[in-house]
Motif scaffolding. Structure first.
Motif, PDB file in Angstrom:
ATOM      1  N   ILE A  76      -5.967   5.497 -39.167  1.00  0.00           N
ATOM      2  CA  ILE A  76      -5.471   6.831 -38.805  1.00  0.00           C
ATOM      3  C   ILE A  76      -5.131   7.634 -40.055  1.00  0.00           C
ATOM      4  O   ILE A  76      -5.471   8.826 -40.166  1.00  0.00           O
ATOM      5  CB  ILE A  76      -4.241   6.706 -37.890  1.00  0.00           C
ATOM      6  N   GLU A  77      -4.475   6.988 -41.028  1.00  0.00           N
ATOM      7  CA  GLU A  77      -4.019   7.721 -42.205  1.00  0.00           C
ATOM      8  C   GLU A  77      -5.156   8.044 -43.175  1.00  0.00           C
ATOM      9  O   GLU A  77      -5.130   9.086 -43.837  1.00  0.00           O
ATOM     10  CB  GLU A  77      -2.949   6.895 -42.925  1.00  0.00           C
ATOM     11  N   ASN A  78      -6.161   7.175 -43.227  1.00  0.00           N
ATOM     12  CA  ASN A  78      -7.199   7.341 -44.254  1.00  0.00           C
ATOM     13  C   ASN A  78      -8.552   7.813 -43.736  1.00  0.00           C
ATOM     14  O   ASN A  78      -9.275   8.516 -44.450  1.00  0.00           O
ATOM     15  CB  ASN A  78      -7.390   6.019 -45.015  1.00  0.00           C
ATOM     16  N   ARG A  79      -8.915   7.419 -42.520  1.00  0.00           N
ATOM     17  CA  ARG A  79     -10.261   7.723 -42.044  1.00  0.00           C
ATOM     18  C   ARG A  79     -10.308   8.650 -40.834  1.00  0.00           C
ATOM     19  O   ARG A  79     -11.360   9.218 -40.537  1.00  0.00           O
ATOM     20  CB  ARG A  79     -10.997   6.418 -41.693  1.00  0.00           C
ATOM     21  N   LEU A  80      -9.205   8.773 -40.131  1.00  0.00           N
ATOM     22  CA  LEU A  80      -9.199   9.577 -38.903  1.00  0.00           C
ATOM     23  C   LEU A  80      -8.181  10.710 -38.957  1.00  0.00           C
ATOM     24  O   LEU A  80      -7.790  11.256 -37.923  1.00  0.00           O
ATOM     25  CB  LEU A  80      -8.898   8.679 -37.688  1.00  0.00           C
ATOM     26  N   ALA A  81      -7.755  11.066 -40.146  1.00  0.00           N
ATOM     27  CA  ALA A  81      -6.711  12.088 -40.292  1.00  0.00           C
ATOM     28  C   ALA A  81      -7.132  13.424 -39.677  1.00  0.00           C
ATOM     29  O   ALA A  81      -6.315  14.142 -39.077  1.00  0.00           O
ATOM     30  CB  ALA A  81      -6.367  12.274 -41.771  1.00  0.00           C
ATOM     31  N   GLY A  82      -8.421  13.758 -39.817  1.00  0.00           N
ATOM     32  CA  GLY A  82      -8.900  15.028 -39.267  1.00  0.00           C
ATOM     33  C   GLY A  82      -8.792  15.091 -37.755  1.00  0.00           C
ATOM     34  O   GLY A  82      -8.452  16.135 -37.191  1.00  0.00           O
ATOM     35  N   TYR A  83      -9.054  13.974 -37.080  1.00  0.00           N
ATOM     36  CA  TYR A  83      -8.961  13.954 -35.615  1.00  0.00           C
ATOM     37  C   TYR A  83      -7.513  14.053 -35.155  1.00  0.00           C
ATOM     38  O   TYR A  83      -7.213  14.695 -34.159  1.00  0.00           O
ATOM     39  CB  TYR A  83      -9.590  12.662 -35.082  1.00  0.00           C
ATOM     40  N   ARG A  84      -6.616  13.410 -35.915  1.00  0.00           N
ATOM     41  CA  ARG A  84      -5.203  13.505 -35.547  1.00  0.00           C
ATOM     42  C   ARG A  84      -4.720  14.947 -35.704  1.00  0.00           C
ATOM     43  O   ARG A  84      -3.997  15.470 -34.856  1.00  0.00           O
ATOM     44  CB  ARG A  84      -4.374  12.571 -36.429  1.00  0.00           C
ATOM     45  N   LYS A  85      -5.141  15.608 -36.781  1.00  0.00           N
ATOM     46  CA  LYS A  85      -4.730  16.993 -37.004  1.00  0.00           C
ATOM     47  C   LYS A  85      -5.238  17.898 -35.898  1.00  0.00           C
ATOM     48  O   LYS A  85      -4.529  18.773 -35.400  1.00  0.00           O
ATOM     49  CB  LYS A  85      -5.252  17.465 -38.363  1.00  0.00           C
ATOM     50  N   GLU A  86      -6.485  17.667 -35.474  1.00  0.00           N
ATOM     51  CA  GLU A  86      -7.078  18.493 -34.417  1.00  0.00           C
ATOM     52  C   GLU A  86      -6.369  18.282 -33.090  1.00  0.00           C
ATOM     53  O   GLU A  86      -6.206  19.211 -32.297  1.00  0.00           O
ATOM     54  CB  GLU A  86      -8.562  18.182 -34.284  1.00  0.00           C
ATOM     55  N   SER A  87      -5.936  17.055 -32.808  1.00  0.00           N
ATOM     56  CA  SER A  87      -5.273  16.761 -31.529  1.00  0.00           C
ATOM     57  C   SER A  87      -3.857  17.291 -31.485  1.00  0.00           C
ATOM     58  O   SER A  87      -3.289  17.497 -30.418  1.00  0.00           O
ATOM     59  CB  SER A  87      -5.236  15.251 -31.287  1.00  0.00           C
ATOM     60  N   GLN A  88      -3.240  17.516 -32.682  1.00  0.00           N
ATOM     61  CA  GLN A  88      -1.870  18.001 -32.796  1.00  0.00           C
ATOM     62  C   GLN A  88      -0.866  17.042 -32.151  1.00  0.00           C
ATOM     63  O   GLN A  88       0.192  17.450 -31.684  1.00  0.00           O
ATOM     64  CB  GLN A  88      -1.736  19.405 -32.179  1.00  0.00           C
ATOM     65  N   GLU A  89      -1.205  15.772 -32.118  1.00  0.00           N
ATOM     66  CA  GLU A  89      -0.305  14.767 -31.578  1.00  0.00           C
ATOM     67  C   GLU A  89       0.551  14.152 -32.676  1.00  0.00           C
ATOM     68  O   GLU A  89       0.194  14.184 -33.856  1.00  0.00           O
ATOM     69  CB  GLU A  89      -1.109  13.644 -30.901  1.00  0.00           C
ATOM     70  N   SER A  90       1.649  13.539 -32.264  1.00  0.00           N
ATOM     71  CA  SER A  90       2.453  12.783 -33.211  1.00  0.00           C
ATOM     72  C   SER A  90       1.684  11.528 -33.618  1.00  0.00           C
ATOM     73  O   SER A  90       0.737  11.114 -32.942  1.00  0.00           O
ATOM     74  CB  SER A  90       3.784  12.385 -32.573  1.00  0.00           C
TER      75      SER A  90
ATOM     76  N   ASP B 126       2.650   8.393 -33.529  1.00  0.00           N
ATOM     77  CA  ASP B 126       2.793   7.324 -32.534  1.00  0.00           C
ATOM     78  C   ASP B 126       1.928   7.577 -31.305  1.00  0.00           C
ATOM     79  O   ASP B 126       1.305   6.657 -30.762  1.00  0.00           O
ATOM     80  CB  ASP B 126       4.261   7.175 -32.118  1.00  0.00           C
ATOM     81  N   SER B 127       1.879   8.830 -30.862  1.00  0.00           N
ATOM     82  CA  SER B 127       1.068   9.169 -29.690  1.00  0.00           C
ATOM     83  C   SER B 127      -0.411   8.975 -29.990  1.00  0.00           C
ATOM     84  O   SER B 127      -1.170   8.438 -29.172  1.00  0.00           O
ATOM     85  CB  SER B 127       1.343  10.608 -29.258  1.00  0.00           C
ATOM     86  N   PHE B 128      -0.821   9.398 -31.182  1.00  0.00           N
ATOM     87  CA  PHE B 128      -2.218   9.254 -31.568  1.00  0.00           C
ATOM     88  C   PHE B 128      -2.584   7.778 -31.701  1.00  0.00           C
ATOM     89  O   PHE B 128      -3.675   7.339 -31.310  1.00  0.00           O
ATOM     90  CB  PHE B 128      -2.444   9.977 -32.898  1.00  0.00           C
ATOM     91  N   LYS B 129      -1.662   6.993 -32.238  1.00  0.00           N
ATOM     92  CA  LYS B 129      -1.885   5.562 -32.405  1.00  0.00           C
ATOM     93  C   LYS B 129      -2.040   4.873 -31.050  1.00  0.00           C
ATOM     94  O   LYS B 129      -2.905   4.012 -30.862  1.00  0.00           O
ATOM     95  CB  LYS B 129      -0.715   4.959 -33.176  1.00  0.00           C
ATOM     96  N   LYS B 130      -1.217   5.269 -30.072  1.00  0.00           N
ATOM     97  CA  LYS B 130      -1.319   4.699 -28.726  1.00  0.00           C
ATOM     98  C   LYS B 130      -2.683   5.001 -28.110  1.00  0.00           C
ATOM     99  O   LYS B 130      -3.280   4.169 -27.437  1.00  0.00           O
ATOM    100  CB  LYS B 130      -0.202   5.240 -27.833  1.00  0.00           C
TER     101      LYS B 130
END
Length: 376
Positions: free
Chosen positions: A39-53, A55-59
């Protein structure tokens, strides 16, 4: 941003996110990785787009990965290292095989485009939203594919004329889309709802109704919900666009068996060969019997048909079947059931009056729905 908006954004990117998540996991135990690191290194862009926290993104990532884990040492592997789990693919072949499901082949593109073009009403709004990536990919694939020739050569005209519903997920108002989603949710979750409804029937019109939705139906290009109405203790098709003031109800859901709202009746008719050929090309052919008659090209058709129970008189309602049989015009003569034969006769007589007496046609047309509803 509301929680609902966040969920919808996440669903819209879920297909791409699944693919990216699977691709980001490497092959071999020596390259195993933690979900946090992905999440921190390879999927950061998807987390930013989802605007989730975080923990929520990790779940959400865990929810996607868990069903794909292997129990036999092949495919996607999870092992515990210290206090955390690490993930890796057992082989490149397994990884490639898993990723194939996220690829948009020309054949899948054709299917997605057909559904979006002709059957969007039956896709619940939240699912339609989550399929936006697939729809877009399908358009891109078909644009570069020879399969575009199929759409230029195919017409989908189930009613015999090029006419399709105007319900559109992309252009419908927010209020209509919300009502649409609400009715779908209540139907799938078996929850009651209260509403007002536009109807020519006094016991339904502009009143607060309590409905237990049984199923969603696309009927003659009108999206309807088959619902049991609590106060009248009756079941009928409610056109979703005519529902208003929709709210959840605290009343208990009433589940009906199909026999509670449908009646199976013996059906027989004299029909022309072209009508027989038509029926033989449909699902009715599996249970219909055709017997040749003495007159050339005439057949006796015998089968069983389902009729909805009329919500006002608790009798089989011929309305929808009569509408369907009407397209065969004078190439069919209904013999039984009697209530359907009488309805076909009534319509034939009124049609003759309308065309033979144009001066009174408007009066007859104006009263038509009330006559069919047995109010006149």
């Amino acid at each position: 941003m509301s929680q609902l908006s966040v969920v919808r954004i996440m669903k819209a990117v879920n297909s791409e996110f699944r693919s990216a998540l699977m691709r980001s996991i490497d092959v071999g135990e020596q390259k195993a990785v933690k979900i946090r690191d992905l999440i921190e290194n390879r999927l950061a862009g998807y987390r930013k787009e989802s605007q989730e926290s975080f923990d929520s993104f990790k779940k959400n990532a865990y929810r996607i990965i868990t069903p794909m884990l292997s129990d036999d040492g092949d495919g996607l592997i999870r092992i515990k290292k210290g206090n955390a789990y690490i993930y890796y693919w057992s082989s490149q072949e397994d990884k490639d095989a898993a990723l194939e499901q996220f690829e948009m082949s020309e054949e899948r593109a054709l299917a997605f485009s057909f559904i979006k073009e002709y059957l969007p009403e039956l896709i619940p709004p939240h699912i339609y939203c989550s399929l936006q990536t697939e729809f877009k990919k399908a358009e891109e694939v078909l644009h570069q594919s020879d399969l575009t020739k199929y759409f230029s050569k195919i017409d989908f005209n189930p009613l015999g004329y090029d006419i399709h519903s105007q319900l559109d997920h992309d252009y419908i108002s927010k209020e209509q889309l919300s009502a649409w989603q609400f009715v779908f949710d209540c139907t799938f979750n078996e929850n009651c709802f209260s509403c007002c409804y536009e109807s020519i029937h006094e016991n339904y019109n502009a009143k607060q109704l309590i409905i237990s939705p049984q199923r969603i139906v696309l009927l003659n290009h009108q999206l309807k919900v088959l619902g049991y109405e609590h106060s009248t203790k009756s079941t009928r098709y409610f056109q979703i666009t005519k529902l208003s003031a929709l709210t959840k109800s605290t009343e208990s859901f009433v589940e009906l068996a199909k026999t509670d709202y449908e009646s199976v009746e013996k059906f027989s008719a004299i029909c022309h060969s072209w009508v027989k050929n038509y029926f033989e090309s449909t699902s009715l052919s599996t249970r219909a019997k055709f017997t040749p008659l003495l007159t050339q090209d005439c057949w006796l058709m015998e089968t069983e048909l389902s009729f909805p129970v009329h919500f006002n008189c608790n009798e089989p309602d011929p309305f929808f079947v009569a509408n369907y049989l009407g397209m065969f015009a004078d190439s069919i003569l209904v013999q039984q059931p009697t209530f359907l034969r009488k309805e076909m006769q009534r319509r034939a007589n009124r049609l003759a009056n309308i065309y033979n007496d144009p001066a009174n046609a408007e009066k007859s047309i104006s009263s038509s729905p009330h006559v069919m509803a047995k109010k006149l």
